[in-house]
Structure formats: structure tokens, C-alpha cells
Design an enzyme around this catalytic site. Structure first.
Site, PDB file in Angstrom:
ATOM      1  N   ARG A  23       0.831  -1.197   0.000  1.00 23.42           N
ATOM      2  CA  ARG A  23       0.000   0.000   0.000  1.00 23.42           C
ATOM      3  C   ARG A  23       0.867   1.248   0.000  1.00 23.42           C
ATOM      4  NH1 ARG A  23      -1.016   2.494   4.759  1.00 23.42           N
ATOM      5  NH2 ARG A  23      -3.220   2.833   4.245  1.00 23.42           N
ATOM      6  N   LEU A  24       0.278   2.332  -0.480  1.00 26.19           N
ATOM      7  CA  LEU A  24       0.827   3.672  -0.309  1.00 26.19           C
ATOM      8  C   LEU A  24      -0.205   4.471   0.476  1.00 26.19           C
ATOM      9  CD1 LEU A  24       2.343   4.640  -3.791  1.00 26.19           C
ATOM     10  CD2 LEU A  24       3.593   4.178  -1.683  1.00 26.19           C
ATOM     11  N   ASP A  25       0.253   5.301   1.388  1.00 23.37           N
ATOM     12  CA  ASP A  25      -0.660   6.093   2.196  1.00 23.37           C
ATOM     13  C   ASP A  25      -1.532   6.995   1.316  1.00 23.37           C
ATOM     14  OD1 ASP A  25       0.494   4.983   4.466  1.00 23.37           O
ATOM     15  OD2 ASP A  25       1.951   6.616   4.638  1.00 23.37           O
ATOM     16  N   TYR A  26      -2.657   7.384   1.869  1.00 24.18           N
ATOM     17  CA  TYR A  26      -3.635   8.231   1.187  1.00 24.18           C
ATOM     18  C   TYR A  26      -2.972   9.481   0.593  1.00 24.18           C
ATOM     19  CZ  TYR A  26      -7.881  11.124   0.682  1.00 24.18           C
ATOM     20  OH  TYR A  26      -8.888  11.923   0.200  1.00 24.18           O
TER      21      TYR A  26
END
Length: 246
Positions: free
Chosen positions: A104-107
Site C-alpha cells: 500500500r501507499l498512504d492516502y
């Protein structure tokens, strides 16, 4: 007797429904049926002829696909969001296979993220032992000293976690504005890791981008654009992860 059989969680992951780790959770939670019976044992093996149902949906084998997305800021690294926010799969509406993001990559973080329905491929990229370089560029409020930068590779503590970079580099510093740009190379991918590392040293991250994942870069892509990985790229990523784990 078990010839031709594979572990249930691997079969689910390879079908493109979800990652192997999530498949294991679904099995333990009793959300998977094999030939009409609920299975909760992770060691269960199934054959190609077995009928598998995951959360009420029959499993269908998909051909593996692999994509690279330049994720914009303000996008969730998921296939759905209960708050109605944009998710990474919104940028690949033409893809019929059930793809999901690898890690994942942060928002608020932009940059490269891989999406696939290939469970083994996803597992090989996500395992920390496989040590694929993840290159991040952060714009900071403040300018870290050489000693503070060195501390990032020695390791800093945040919420009980020891977080460390493999390499670090000060790319630029604007002393008039009191800002700087720092490059970090990580092998881990813990939640908000880069931001937490700088916060541990007293710096706020204004912008953050993942510019490189293994040998993959954002070259040729604008935020929100995606492309298929070539067979050579997929094979090279597999080879890199296998070499690093041995």
C-alpha cells in the site's frame, strides 16, 4: 493421493480474489467452502476439480495480469472504500480481472504501486526478506543535519517499532524557506513508515512520493496513469525477489 493438489490459500490467491495473507484470514474466519463444506484449516489442500466458494462467490481461475500505476495523492490503496473515496482500481476500469494492490501507499502519498491478481507474485514482492528497494522522495519542513540523516539508517523508534532506511541522501535544501528534499531507500513497508521516521526526528513531511519500486520507475507515466508490466519485467521482479531471499 495429494498429487496435483495445492494449498487452499494459494489457490484462492492465484484466482485473483485477494492476497494469500488475506485468503488465510478468510479461511480461519470460516468464509471459505470447499465442495459445500466450510473449511477452517490452513493446511487444507484442494484439487483442480474441487468447487471453492469464497464469501459466497464461486472461485473462477483467471489468467495472471500485472499492472503498474502512478498513484496520485488522495487515493486509497484498496479495491473499495466505505467512505466513497477514490481507490487505486478506479484508475483501471477496463481491467476485467479481480486485481488488487501489492502492499500500500498512504492516502497522501503518490507514486508507484503494483496491482495484480497473481497471488504468488504479490507474496514474493511483499515479503520483507526479498529486499526490493523502495525509493521515496520527501519534501520536509526543516533541514536535517548529517547526523540526523545518519540516524535514519541506524534506525529510529516510533510507537514501539524500530524503523530504518537502507540509504538516505539530502537532495536539496532551501535555507531561505527552511525546507529540504530527502531521498530514502527502504526495504520494509510499515504503515506511514517514512512520515513516522521523519516525525521521530522532529520533521513534518509536506509531500511524499515513491519514485522507484525495485527497478520500476514513474518514467512515461503521469499521476493516475497505469500500464501493463511486460513479461520480462514480471520475470525480472520474480528473479530479484528469489535471489534476495536465498
Amino acid at each position: 493421493m495429494s498429487e496435483g493438489k495445492e494449498r487452499l490459500q494459494k489457490v484462492i490467491a492465484n484466482s485473483g480474489v485477494t492476497s494469500r495473507r488475506k485468503a488465510e484470514t478468510l479461511i480461519v474466519e470460516g468464509k471459505v467452502q470447499v465442495n459445500g463444506k466450510t473449511v477452517k484449516e490452513l493446511g487444507t489442500k484442494v484439487s483442480p476439480n474441487d468447487e471453492i466458494v469464497v464469501e459466497g462467490v464461486p472461485l473462477e481461475k483467471e489468467e495472471p495480469v500485472h499492472y503498474l500505476l502512478y498513484k496520485p495523492r488522495g487515493v486509497i490503496s484498496s479495491v473499495k472504500d466505505d467512505k466513497g473515496r477514490k481507490v487505486v482500481t478506479d484508475f483501471l476500469p477496463e481491467v476485467e480481472e479481480r486485481i488488487y494492490p501489492v502492499g500500500r501507499l498512504d492516502y497522501d502519498t503518490s507514486g508507484l504501486i503494483v496491482l495484480t491478481n497473481d497471488g504468488d507474485f504479490a507474496q514474493s514482492l511483499m515479503h520483507p526478506k526479498h529486499e526490493l528497494d523502495k525509493v521515496y522522495v520527501a519534501k520536509l519542513k526543516g533541514i536535517p543535519s548529517k547526523e540526523q540523516l545518519r540516524q535514519l539508517t541506524k534506525g529510529v523508534y516510533s510507537d514501539g517499532d524500530k524503523l530504518k532506511a537502507i540509504r538516505q541522501k539530502l537532495l536539496s535544501a532551501d535555507r531561505q524557506k527552511g525546507t529540504s528534499i530527502v531521498e530514502l531507500v527502504l526495504h520494509e513497508g510499515k504503515n506511514r513508515q517514512v512520515r513516522r521516521m521523519f516525525e521521530a526526528l522532529g520533521f513534518k513531511v509536506d509531500k511524499l512520493k515513491r519514485e522507484q519500486y525495485g527497478f520500476l520507475t514513474t518514467e512515461g507515466l503521469q499521476p493516475g496513469e497505469a500500464r501493463k508490466l511486460t513479461p520480462y519485467e514480471v520475470k525480472r521482479l520474480r528473479n530479484m525477489s528469489e535471489q534476495n531471499v536465498n
